[in-house]
Motif scaffolding. Structure first.
Motif: not given
Lengths: 362, 252
Positions: A24, A52, A56, A58-59, A62-63, A65-67, A69-70
């Motif tokens: 990712f 992806i 920004s 920031l996004a 935070n993506m 961060y989500g990845a 967590a997965a």
């Protein structure tokens, strides 16, 4: 040499990430790191990964961060102004103990600065960077072989410590091409990720969070994090030395400044000066014990960096008054030559050595 | 005697600690009921925002991740892309979604991420003590607009659902209000529709919920419900703004 590849530094990091199992990446365009997202935009889908282009920085962070967590190995990259924006997410990653790799292909600052190589983000990378009391493991590669090797290491260490890892490089290394050996990635034995959020089938629900409002909860969490940083200090210090055994003057430099300094050491040796190079490979943890030992043994230090005095503060702490420390810095995207470093070293030789501790610019 | 009402499996055995009359407890329960009905509790990942509902993980009985203010759509994007067979939803307030996170929500929607967003619009910043939100009504007094929101100084209430309806990537968007039995039942239906939209792969969906915040509005719970019915509903029109069928859905 057979088996070598010739690639741009940014692409070296991108391919090394894929080989290390990164699946990712999200990022936002900024010079001089654009080859990383450009490369991964086609390379990650080839191996079933997700790329992806975020709206920004920031996004993007935070993506990641989500990845993370997965449970997926995740990376983002940027250059100095963009890394400043990512600090919000980096602090959350550190607080939530989520692994991630962040590459900073540094450019000149402050503000928009320029797009030349720089080392002006040393403080940001080694002292936390965002809000809260946290640290990143920070690697400072100085050639393409290390860009390759340390990118792979960064993913392993991020998982091992459940902590974001910074690859601190610069626009020079990122943009230039040189050969390197694409060594094979060997996965280390790491514990299973028993904290991943993938749906609570057959187990109790899990929570990933950074908010601790209860009495004493956050202090306990901070102390837990500090223990982790202490473990890094004990186990993860990396450095390299060149000709320091008989040196009376040790140049301390990292990344691209260390390459210039290595040329300077060779020039100084040719002139009969006993000069050596100490190159921190990890900036956090910093090789403070090793530099302290050299200071105790009577070496004097010239810190050479592409800023006006950042790593020199860590060298001063390590030397702790036991020897003389001077700084030679260039800034704003300007690059020093080996001859300038030689001049700085020779000026130091003629200094009044009765004043043992000294920091000055040039 | 047959049991006709019980705690959904998707809610933990914990009493809600939101203020009396707060809409979060209602909407949390509706979400939990929908997840139970759809049988997806064990493959759901919820996203808690910054704001009062950061405590969602104390109540939801499934995996929850808390993240930075305004960033849930970015976090959700990664989770869903990497685990397409899971139900991923973000739960966000108006400060989170309509102010600091406006870029994230617009771009996640515009990319057509296959996500559900539950957007709680209570026209104020609840947790920080009732400051002006992007959704604060004209004339509404808040702790940072003590004379009332003056559009010439503070701008106009932001109608997010209408903006979202214009985006190609959005397949379903609706606004409802939990100001009475009819609204609560409608809200439940729309949340379920949003989840079904995601589970059938139709793409981005959002349900905006007009929700009471009696504490920061300085009203009783009953007065709050009346204020939603009489004031909020005239600024924020309820209904389905966009509902794109499966056949119309095209992934970009």
């Amino acid at each position: 040499m057979p088996g070598q590849l010739l690639m741009k530094g940014n692409e070296v990091m991108a391919e090394a990430a894929v080989r290390a199992g990164c699946r990712f990446y999200s990022g936002y365009p900024i010079t001089p790191q654009n080859e990383i997202p450009e490369y991964l935009s086609w390379r990650l889908p080839e191996v079933g990964g997700v790329f992806i282009q975020a709206e920004s920085e920031l996004a993007a962070i935070n993506m990641v961060y989500g990845a993370s967590a997965a449970g997926v190995r995740a990376m983002t990259s940027s250059s100095s102004p963009g890394i400043s924006l990512k600090q919000e997410g980096i602090s959350f990653l550190a607080g939530a103990e989520l692994p991630a790799v962040v590459a900073n292909v540094q450019r000149g600052g402050p503000g928009l600065g320029n797009i030349s190589g720089s080392q002006q983000d040393y403080f940001q990378s080694t002292k936390g960077g965002g809000h809260g009391d946290y640290r990143l493991l920070a690697y400072a590669p100085f050639n393409h072989q290390e860009l390759w090797d340390l990118t792979m290491t960064a993913f392993d260490k991020a998982d091992e410590y459940r902590n974001p890892v910074m690859i601190l490089t610069d626009g020079v290394l990122g943009q230039m091409m040189e050969p390197f050996v694409p060594t094979e990635y060997v996965p280390p034995g790491l514990p299973p990720k028993d904290w991943v959020l993938d749906g609570c089938r057959g187990r109790p629900p899990r929570v990933i969070k950074t908010l601790y409002l209860g009495e004493g909860e956050l202090e306990r969490q901070n102390l837990k994090l500090q223990k982790k940083y202490q473990r890094m200090k004990e186990a993860e210090v990396l450095y390299e030395t060149y000709m320091v055994d008989d040196a009376d003057l040790v140049i301390v430099a990292f990344g691209i400044a260390a390459r210039v300094s290595l040329s300077a050491v060779r020039l100084l040796r040719r002139r009969g000066r006993r000069a050596g190079l100490f190159r921190p490979v990890t900036l956090f943890p910093f090789p403070e014990r090793e530099i302290g030992d050299l200071a105790e043994a009577g070496r004097r230090f010239l810190v050479v960096e592409l800023n006006l005095g950042q790593m020199v503060e860590d060298v001063l702490l390590a030397v702790n008054g036991a020897s003389e420390v001077r700084l030679y810095g260039r800034c704003g995207g300007s690059m020093m030559t080996p001859e300038e470093v030689v001049d700085a070293a020779e000026r130091m030789e003629s200094l009044d050595t009765r004043r043992r501790v000294r920091v000055s610019l040039k | 005697m047959p049991q006709v009402f019980r705690r959904p499996d998707s809610l933990k055995e914990a009493p809600f600690r939101y203020c009396p009359g707060c809409g979060h407890s209602i909407v949390h329960r509706l979400i939990a009921e929908c997840i139970d009905e759809l049988g997806v509790r064990e493959r759901t990942i919820g996203i808690a925002p910054v704001g009062c509902a950061v405590f969602a993980y104390d109540y939801f009985n499934f995996d929850v991740i808390e993240c930075a203010h305004g960033r849930p759509p970015a976090v959700a994007t990664a989770l869903k892309r990497l685990m397409p067979d899971r139900l991923v939803f973000s739960y966000q307030g108006d400060g989170d979604l309509a102010s600091i996170g406006l870029a994230e929500i617009i771009h996640a929607a515009n990319r057509g991420e296959n996500l559900s967003v539950i957007f709680i619009n209570n026209a104020t910043y609840g947790m920080t003590g009732g400051q002006m939100a992007p959704t604060t009504l004209e004339g509404q007094k808040t702790s940072t607009t003590p004379q009332g929101r003056d559009p010439s100084l503070h701008g106009h209430p932001l109608r997010v659902a209408e903006i979202m309806a214009t985006l190609e990537g959005v397949s379903f968007v609706a606004r409802t209000a939990v100001d009475g039995v009819r609204g609560v039942k409608e809200c439940r239906r729309l949340i379920r529709r949003s989840f079904e939209c995601q589970l059938s792969g139709k793409g981005f969906s959002m349900v905006e919920v007009l929700s009471p915040c009696p504490t920061d509005w300085g009203m009783t719970p009953v007065e709050s419900l009346r204020w939603i019915s009489n004031r909020m509903r005239s600024t924020f029109r309820t209904g389905i703004m966009k509902d794109r069928g499966v056949d119309d859905w095209r992934r970009g």
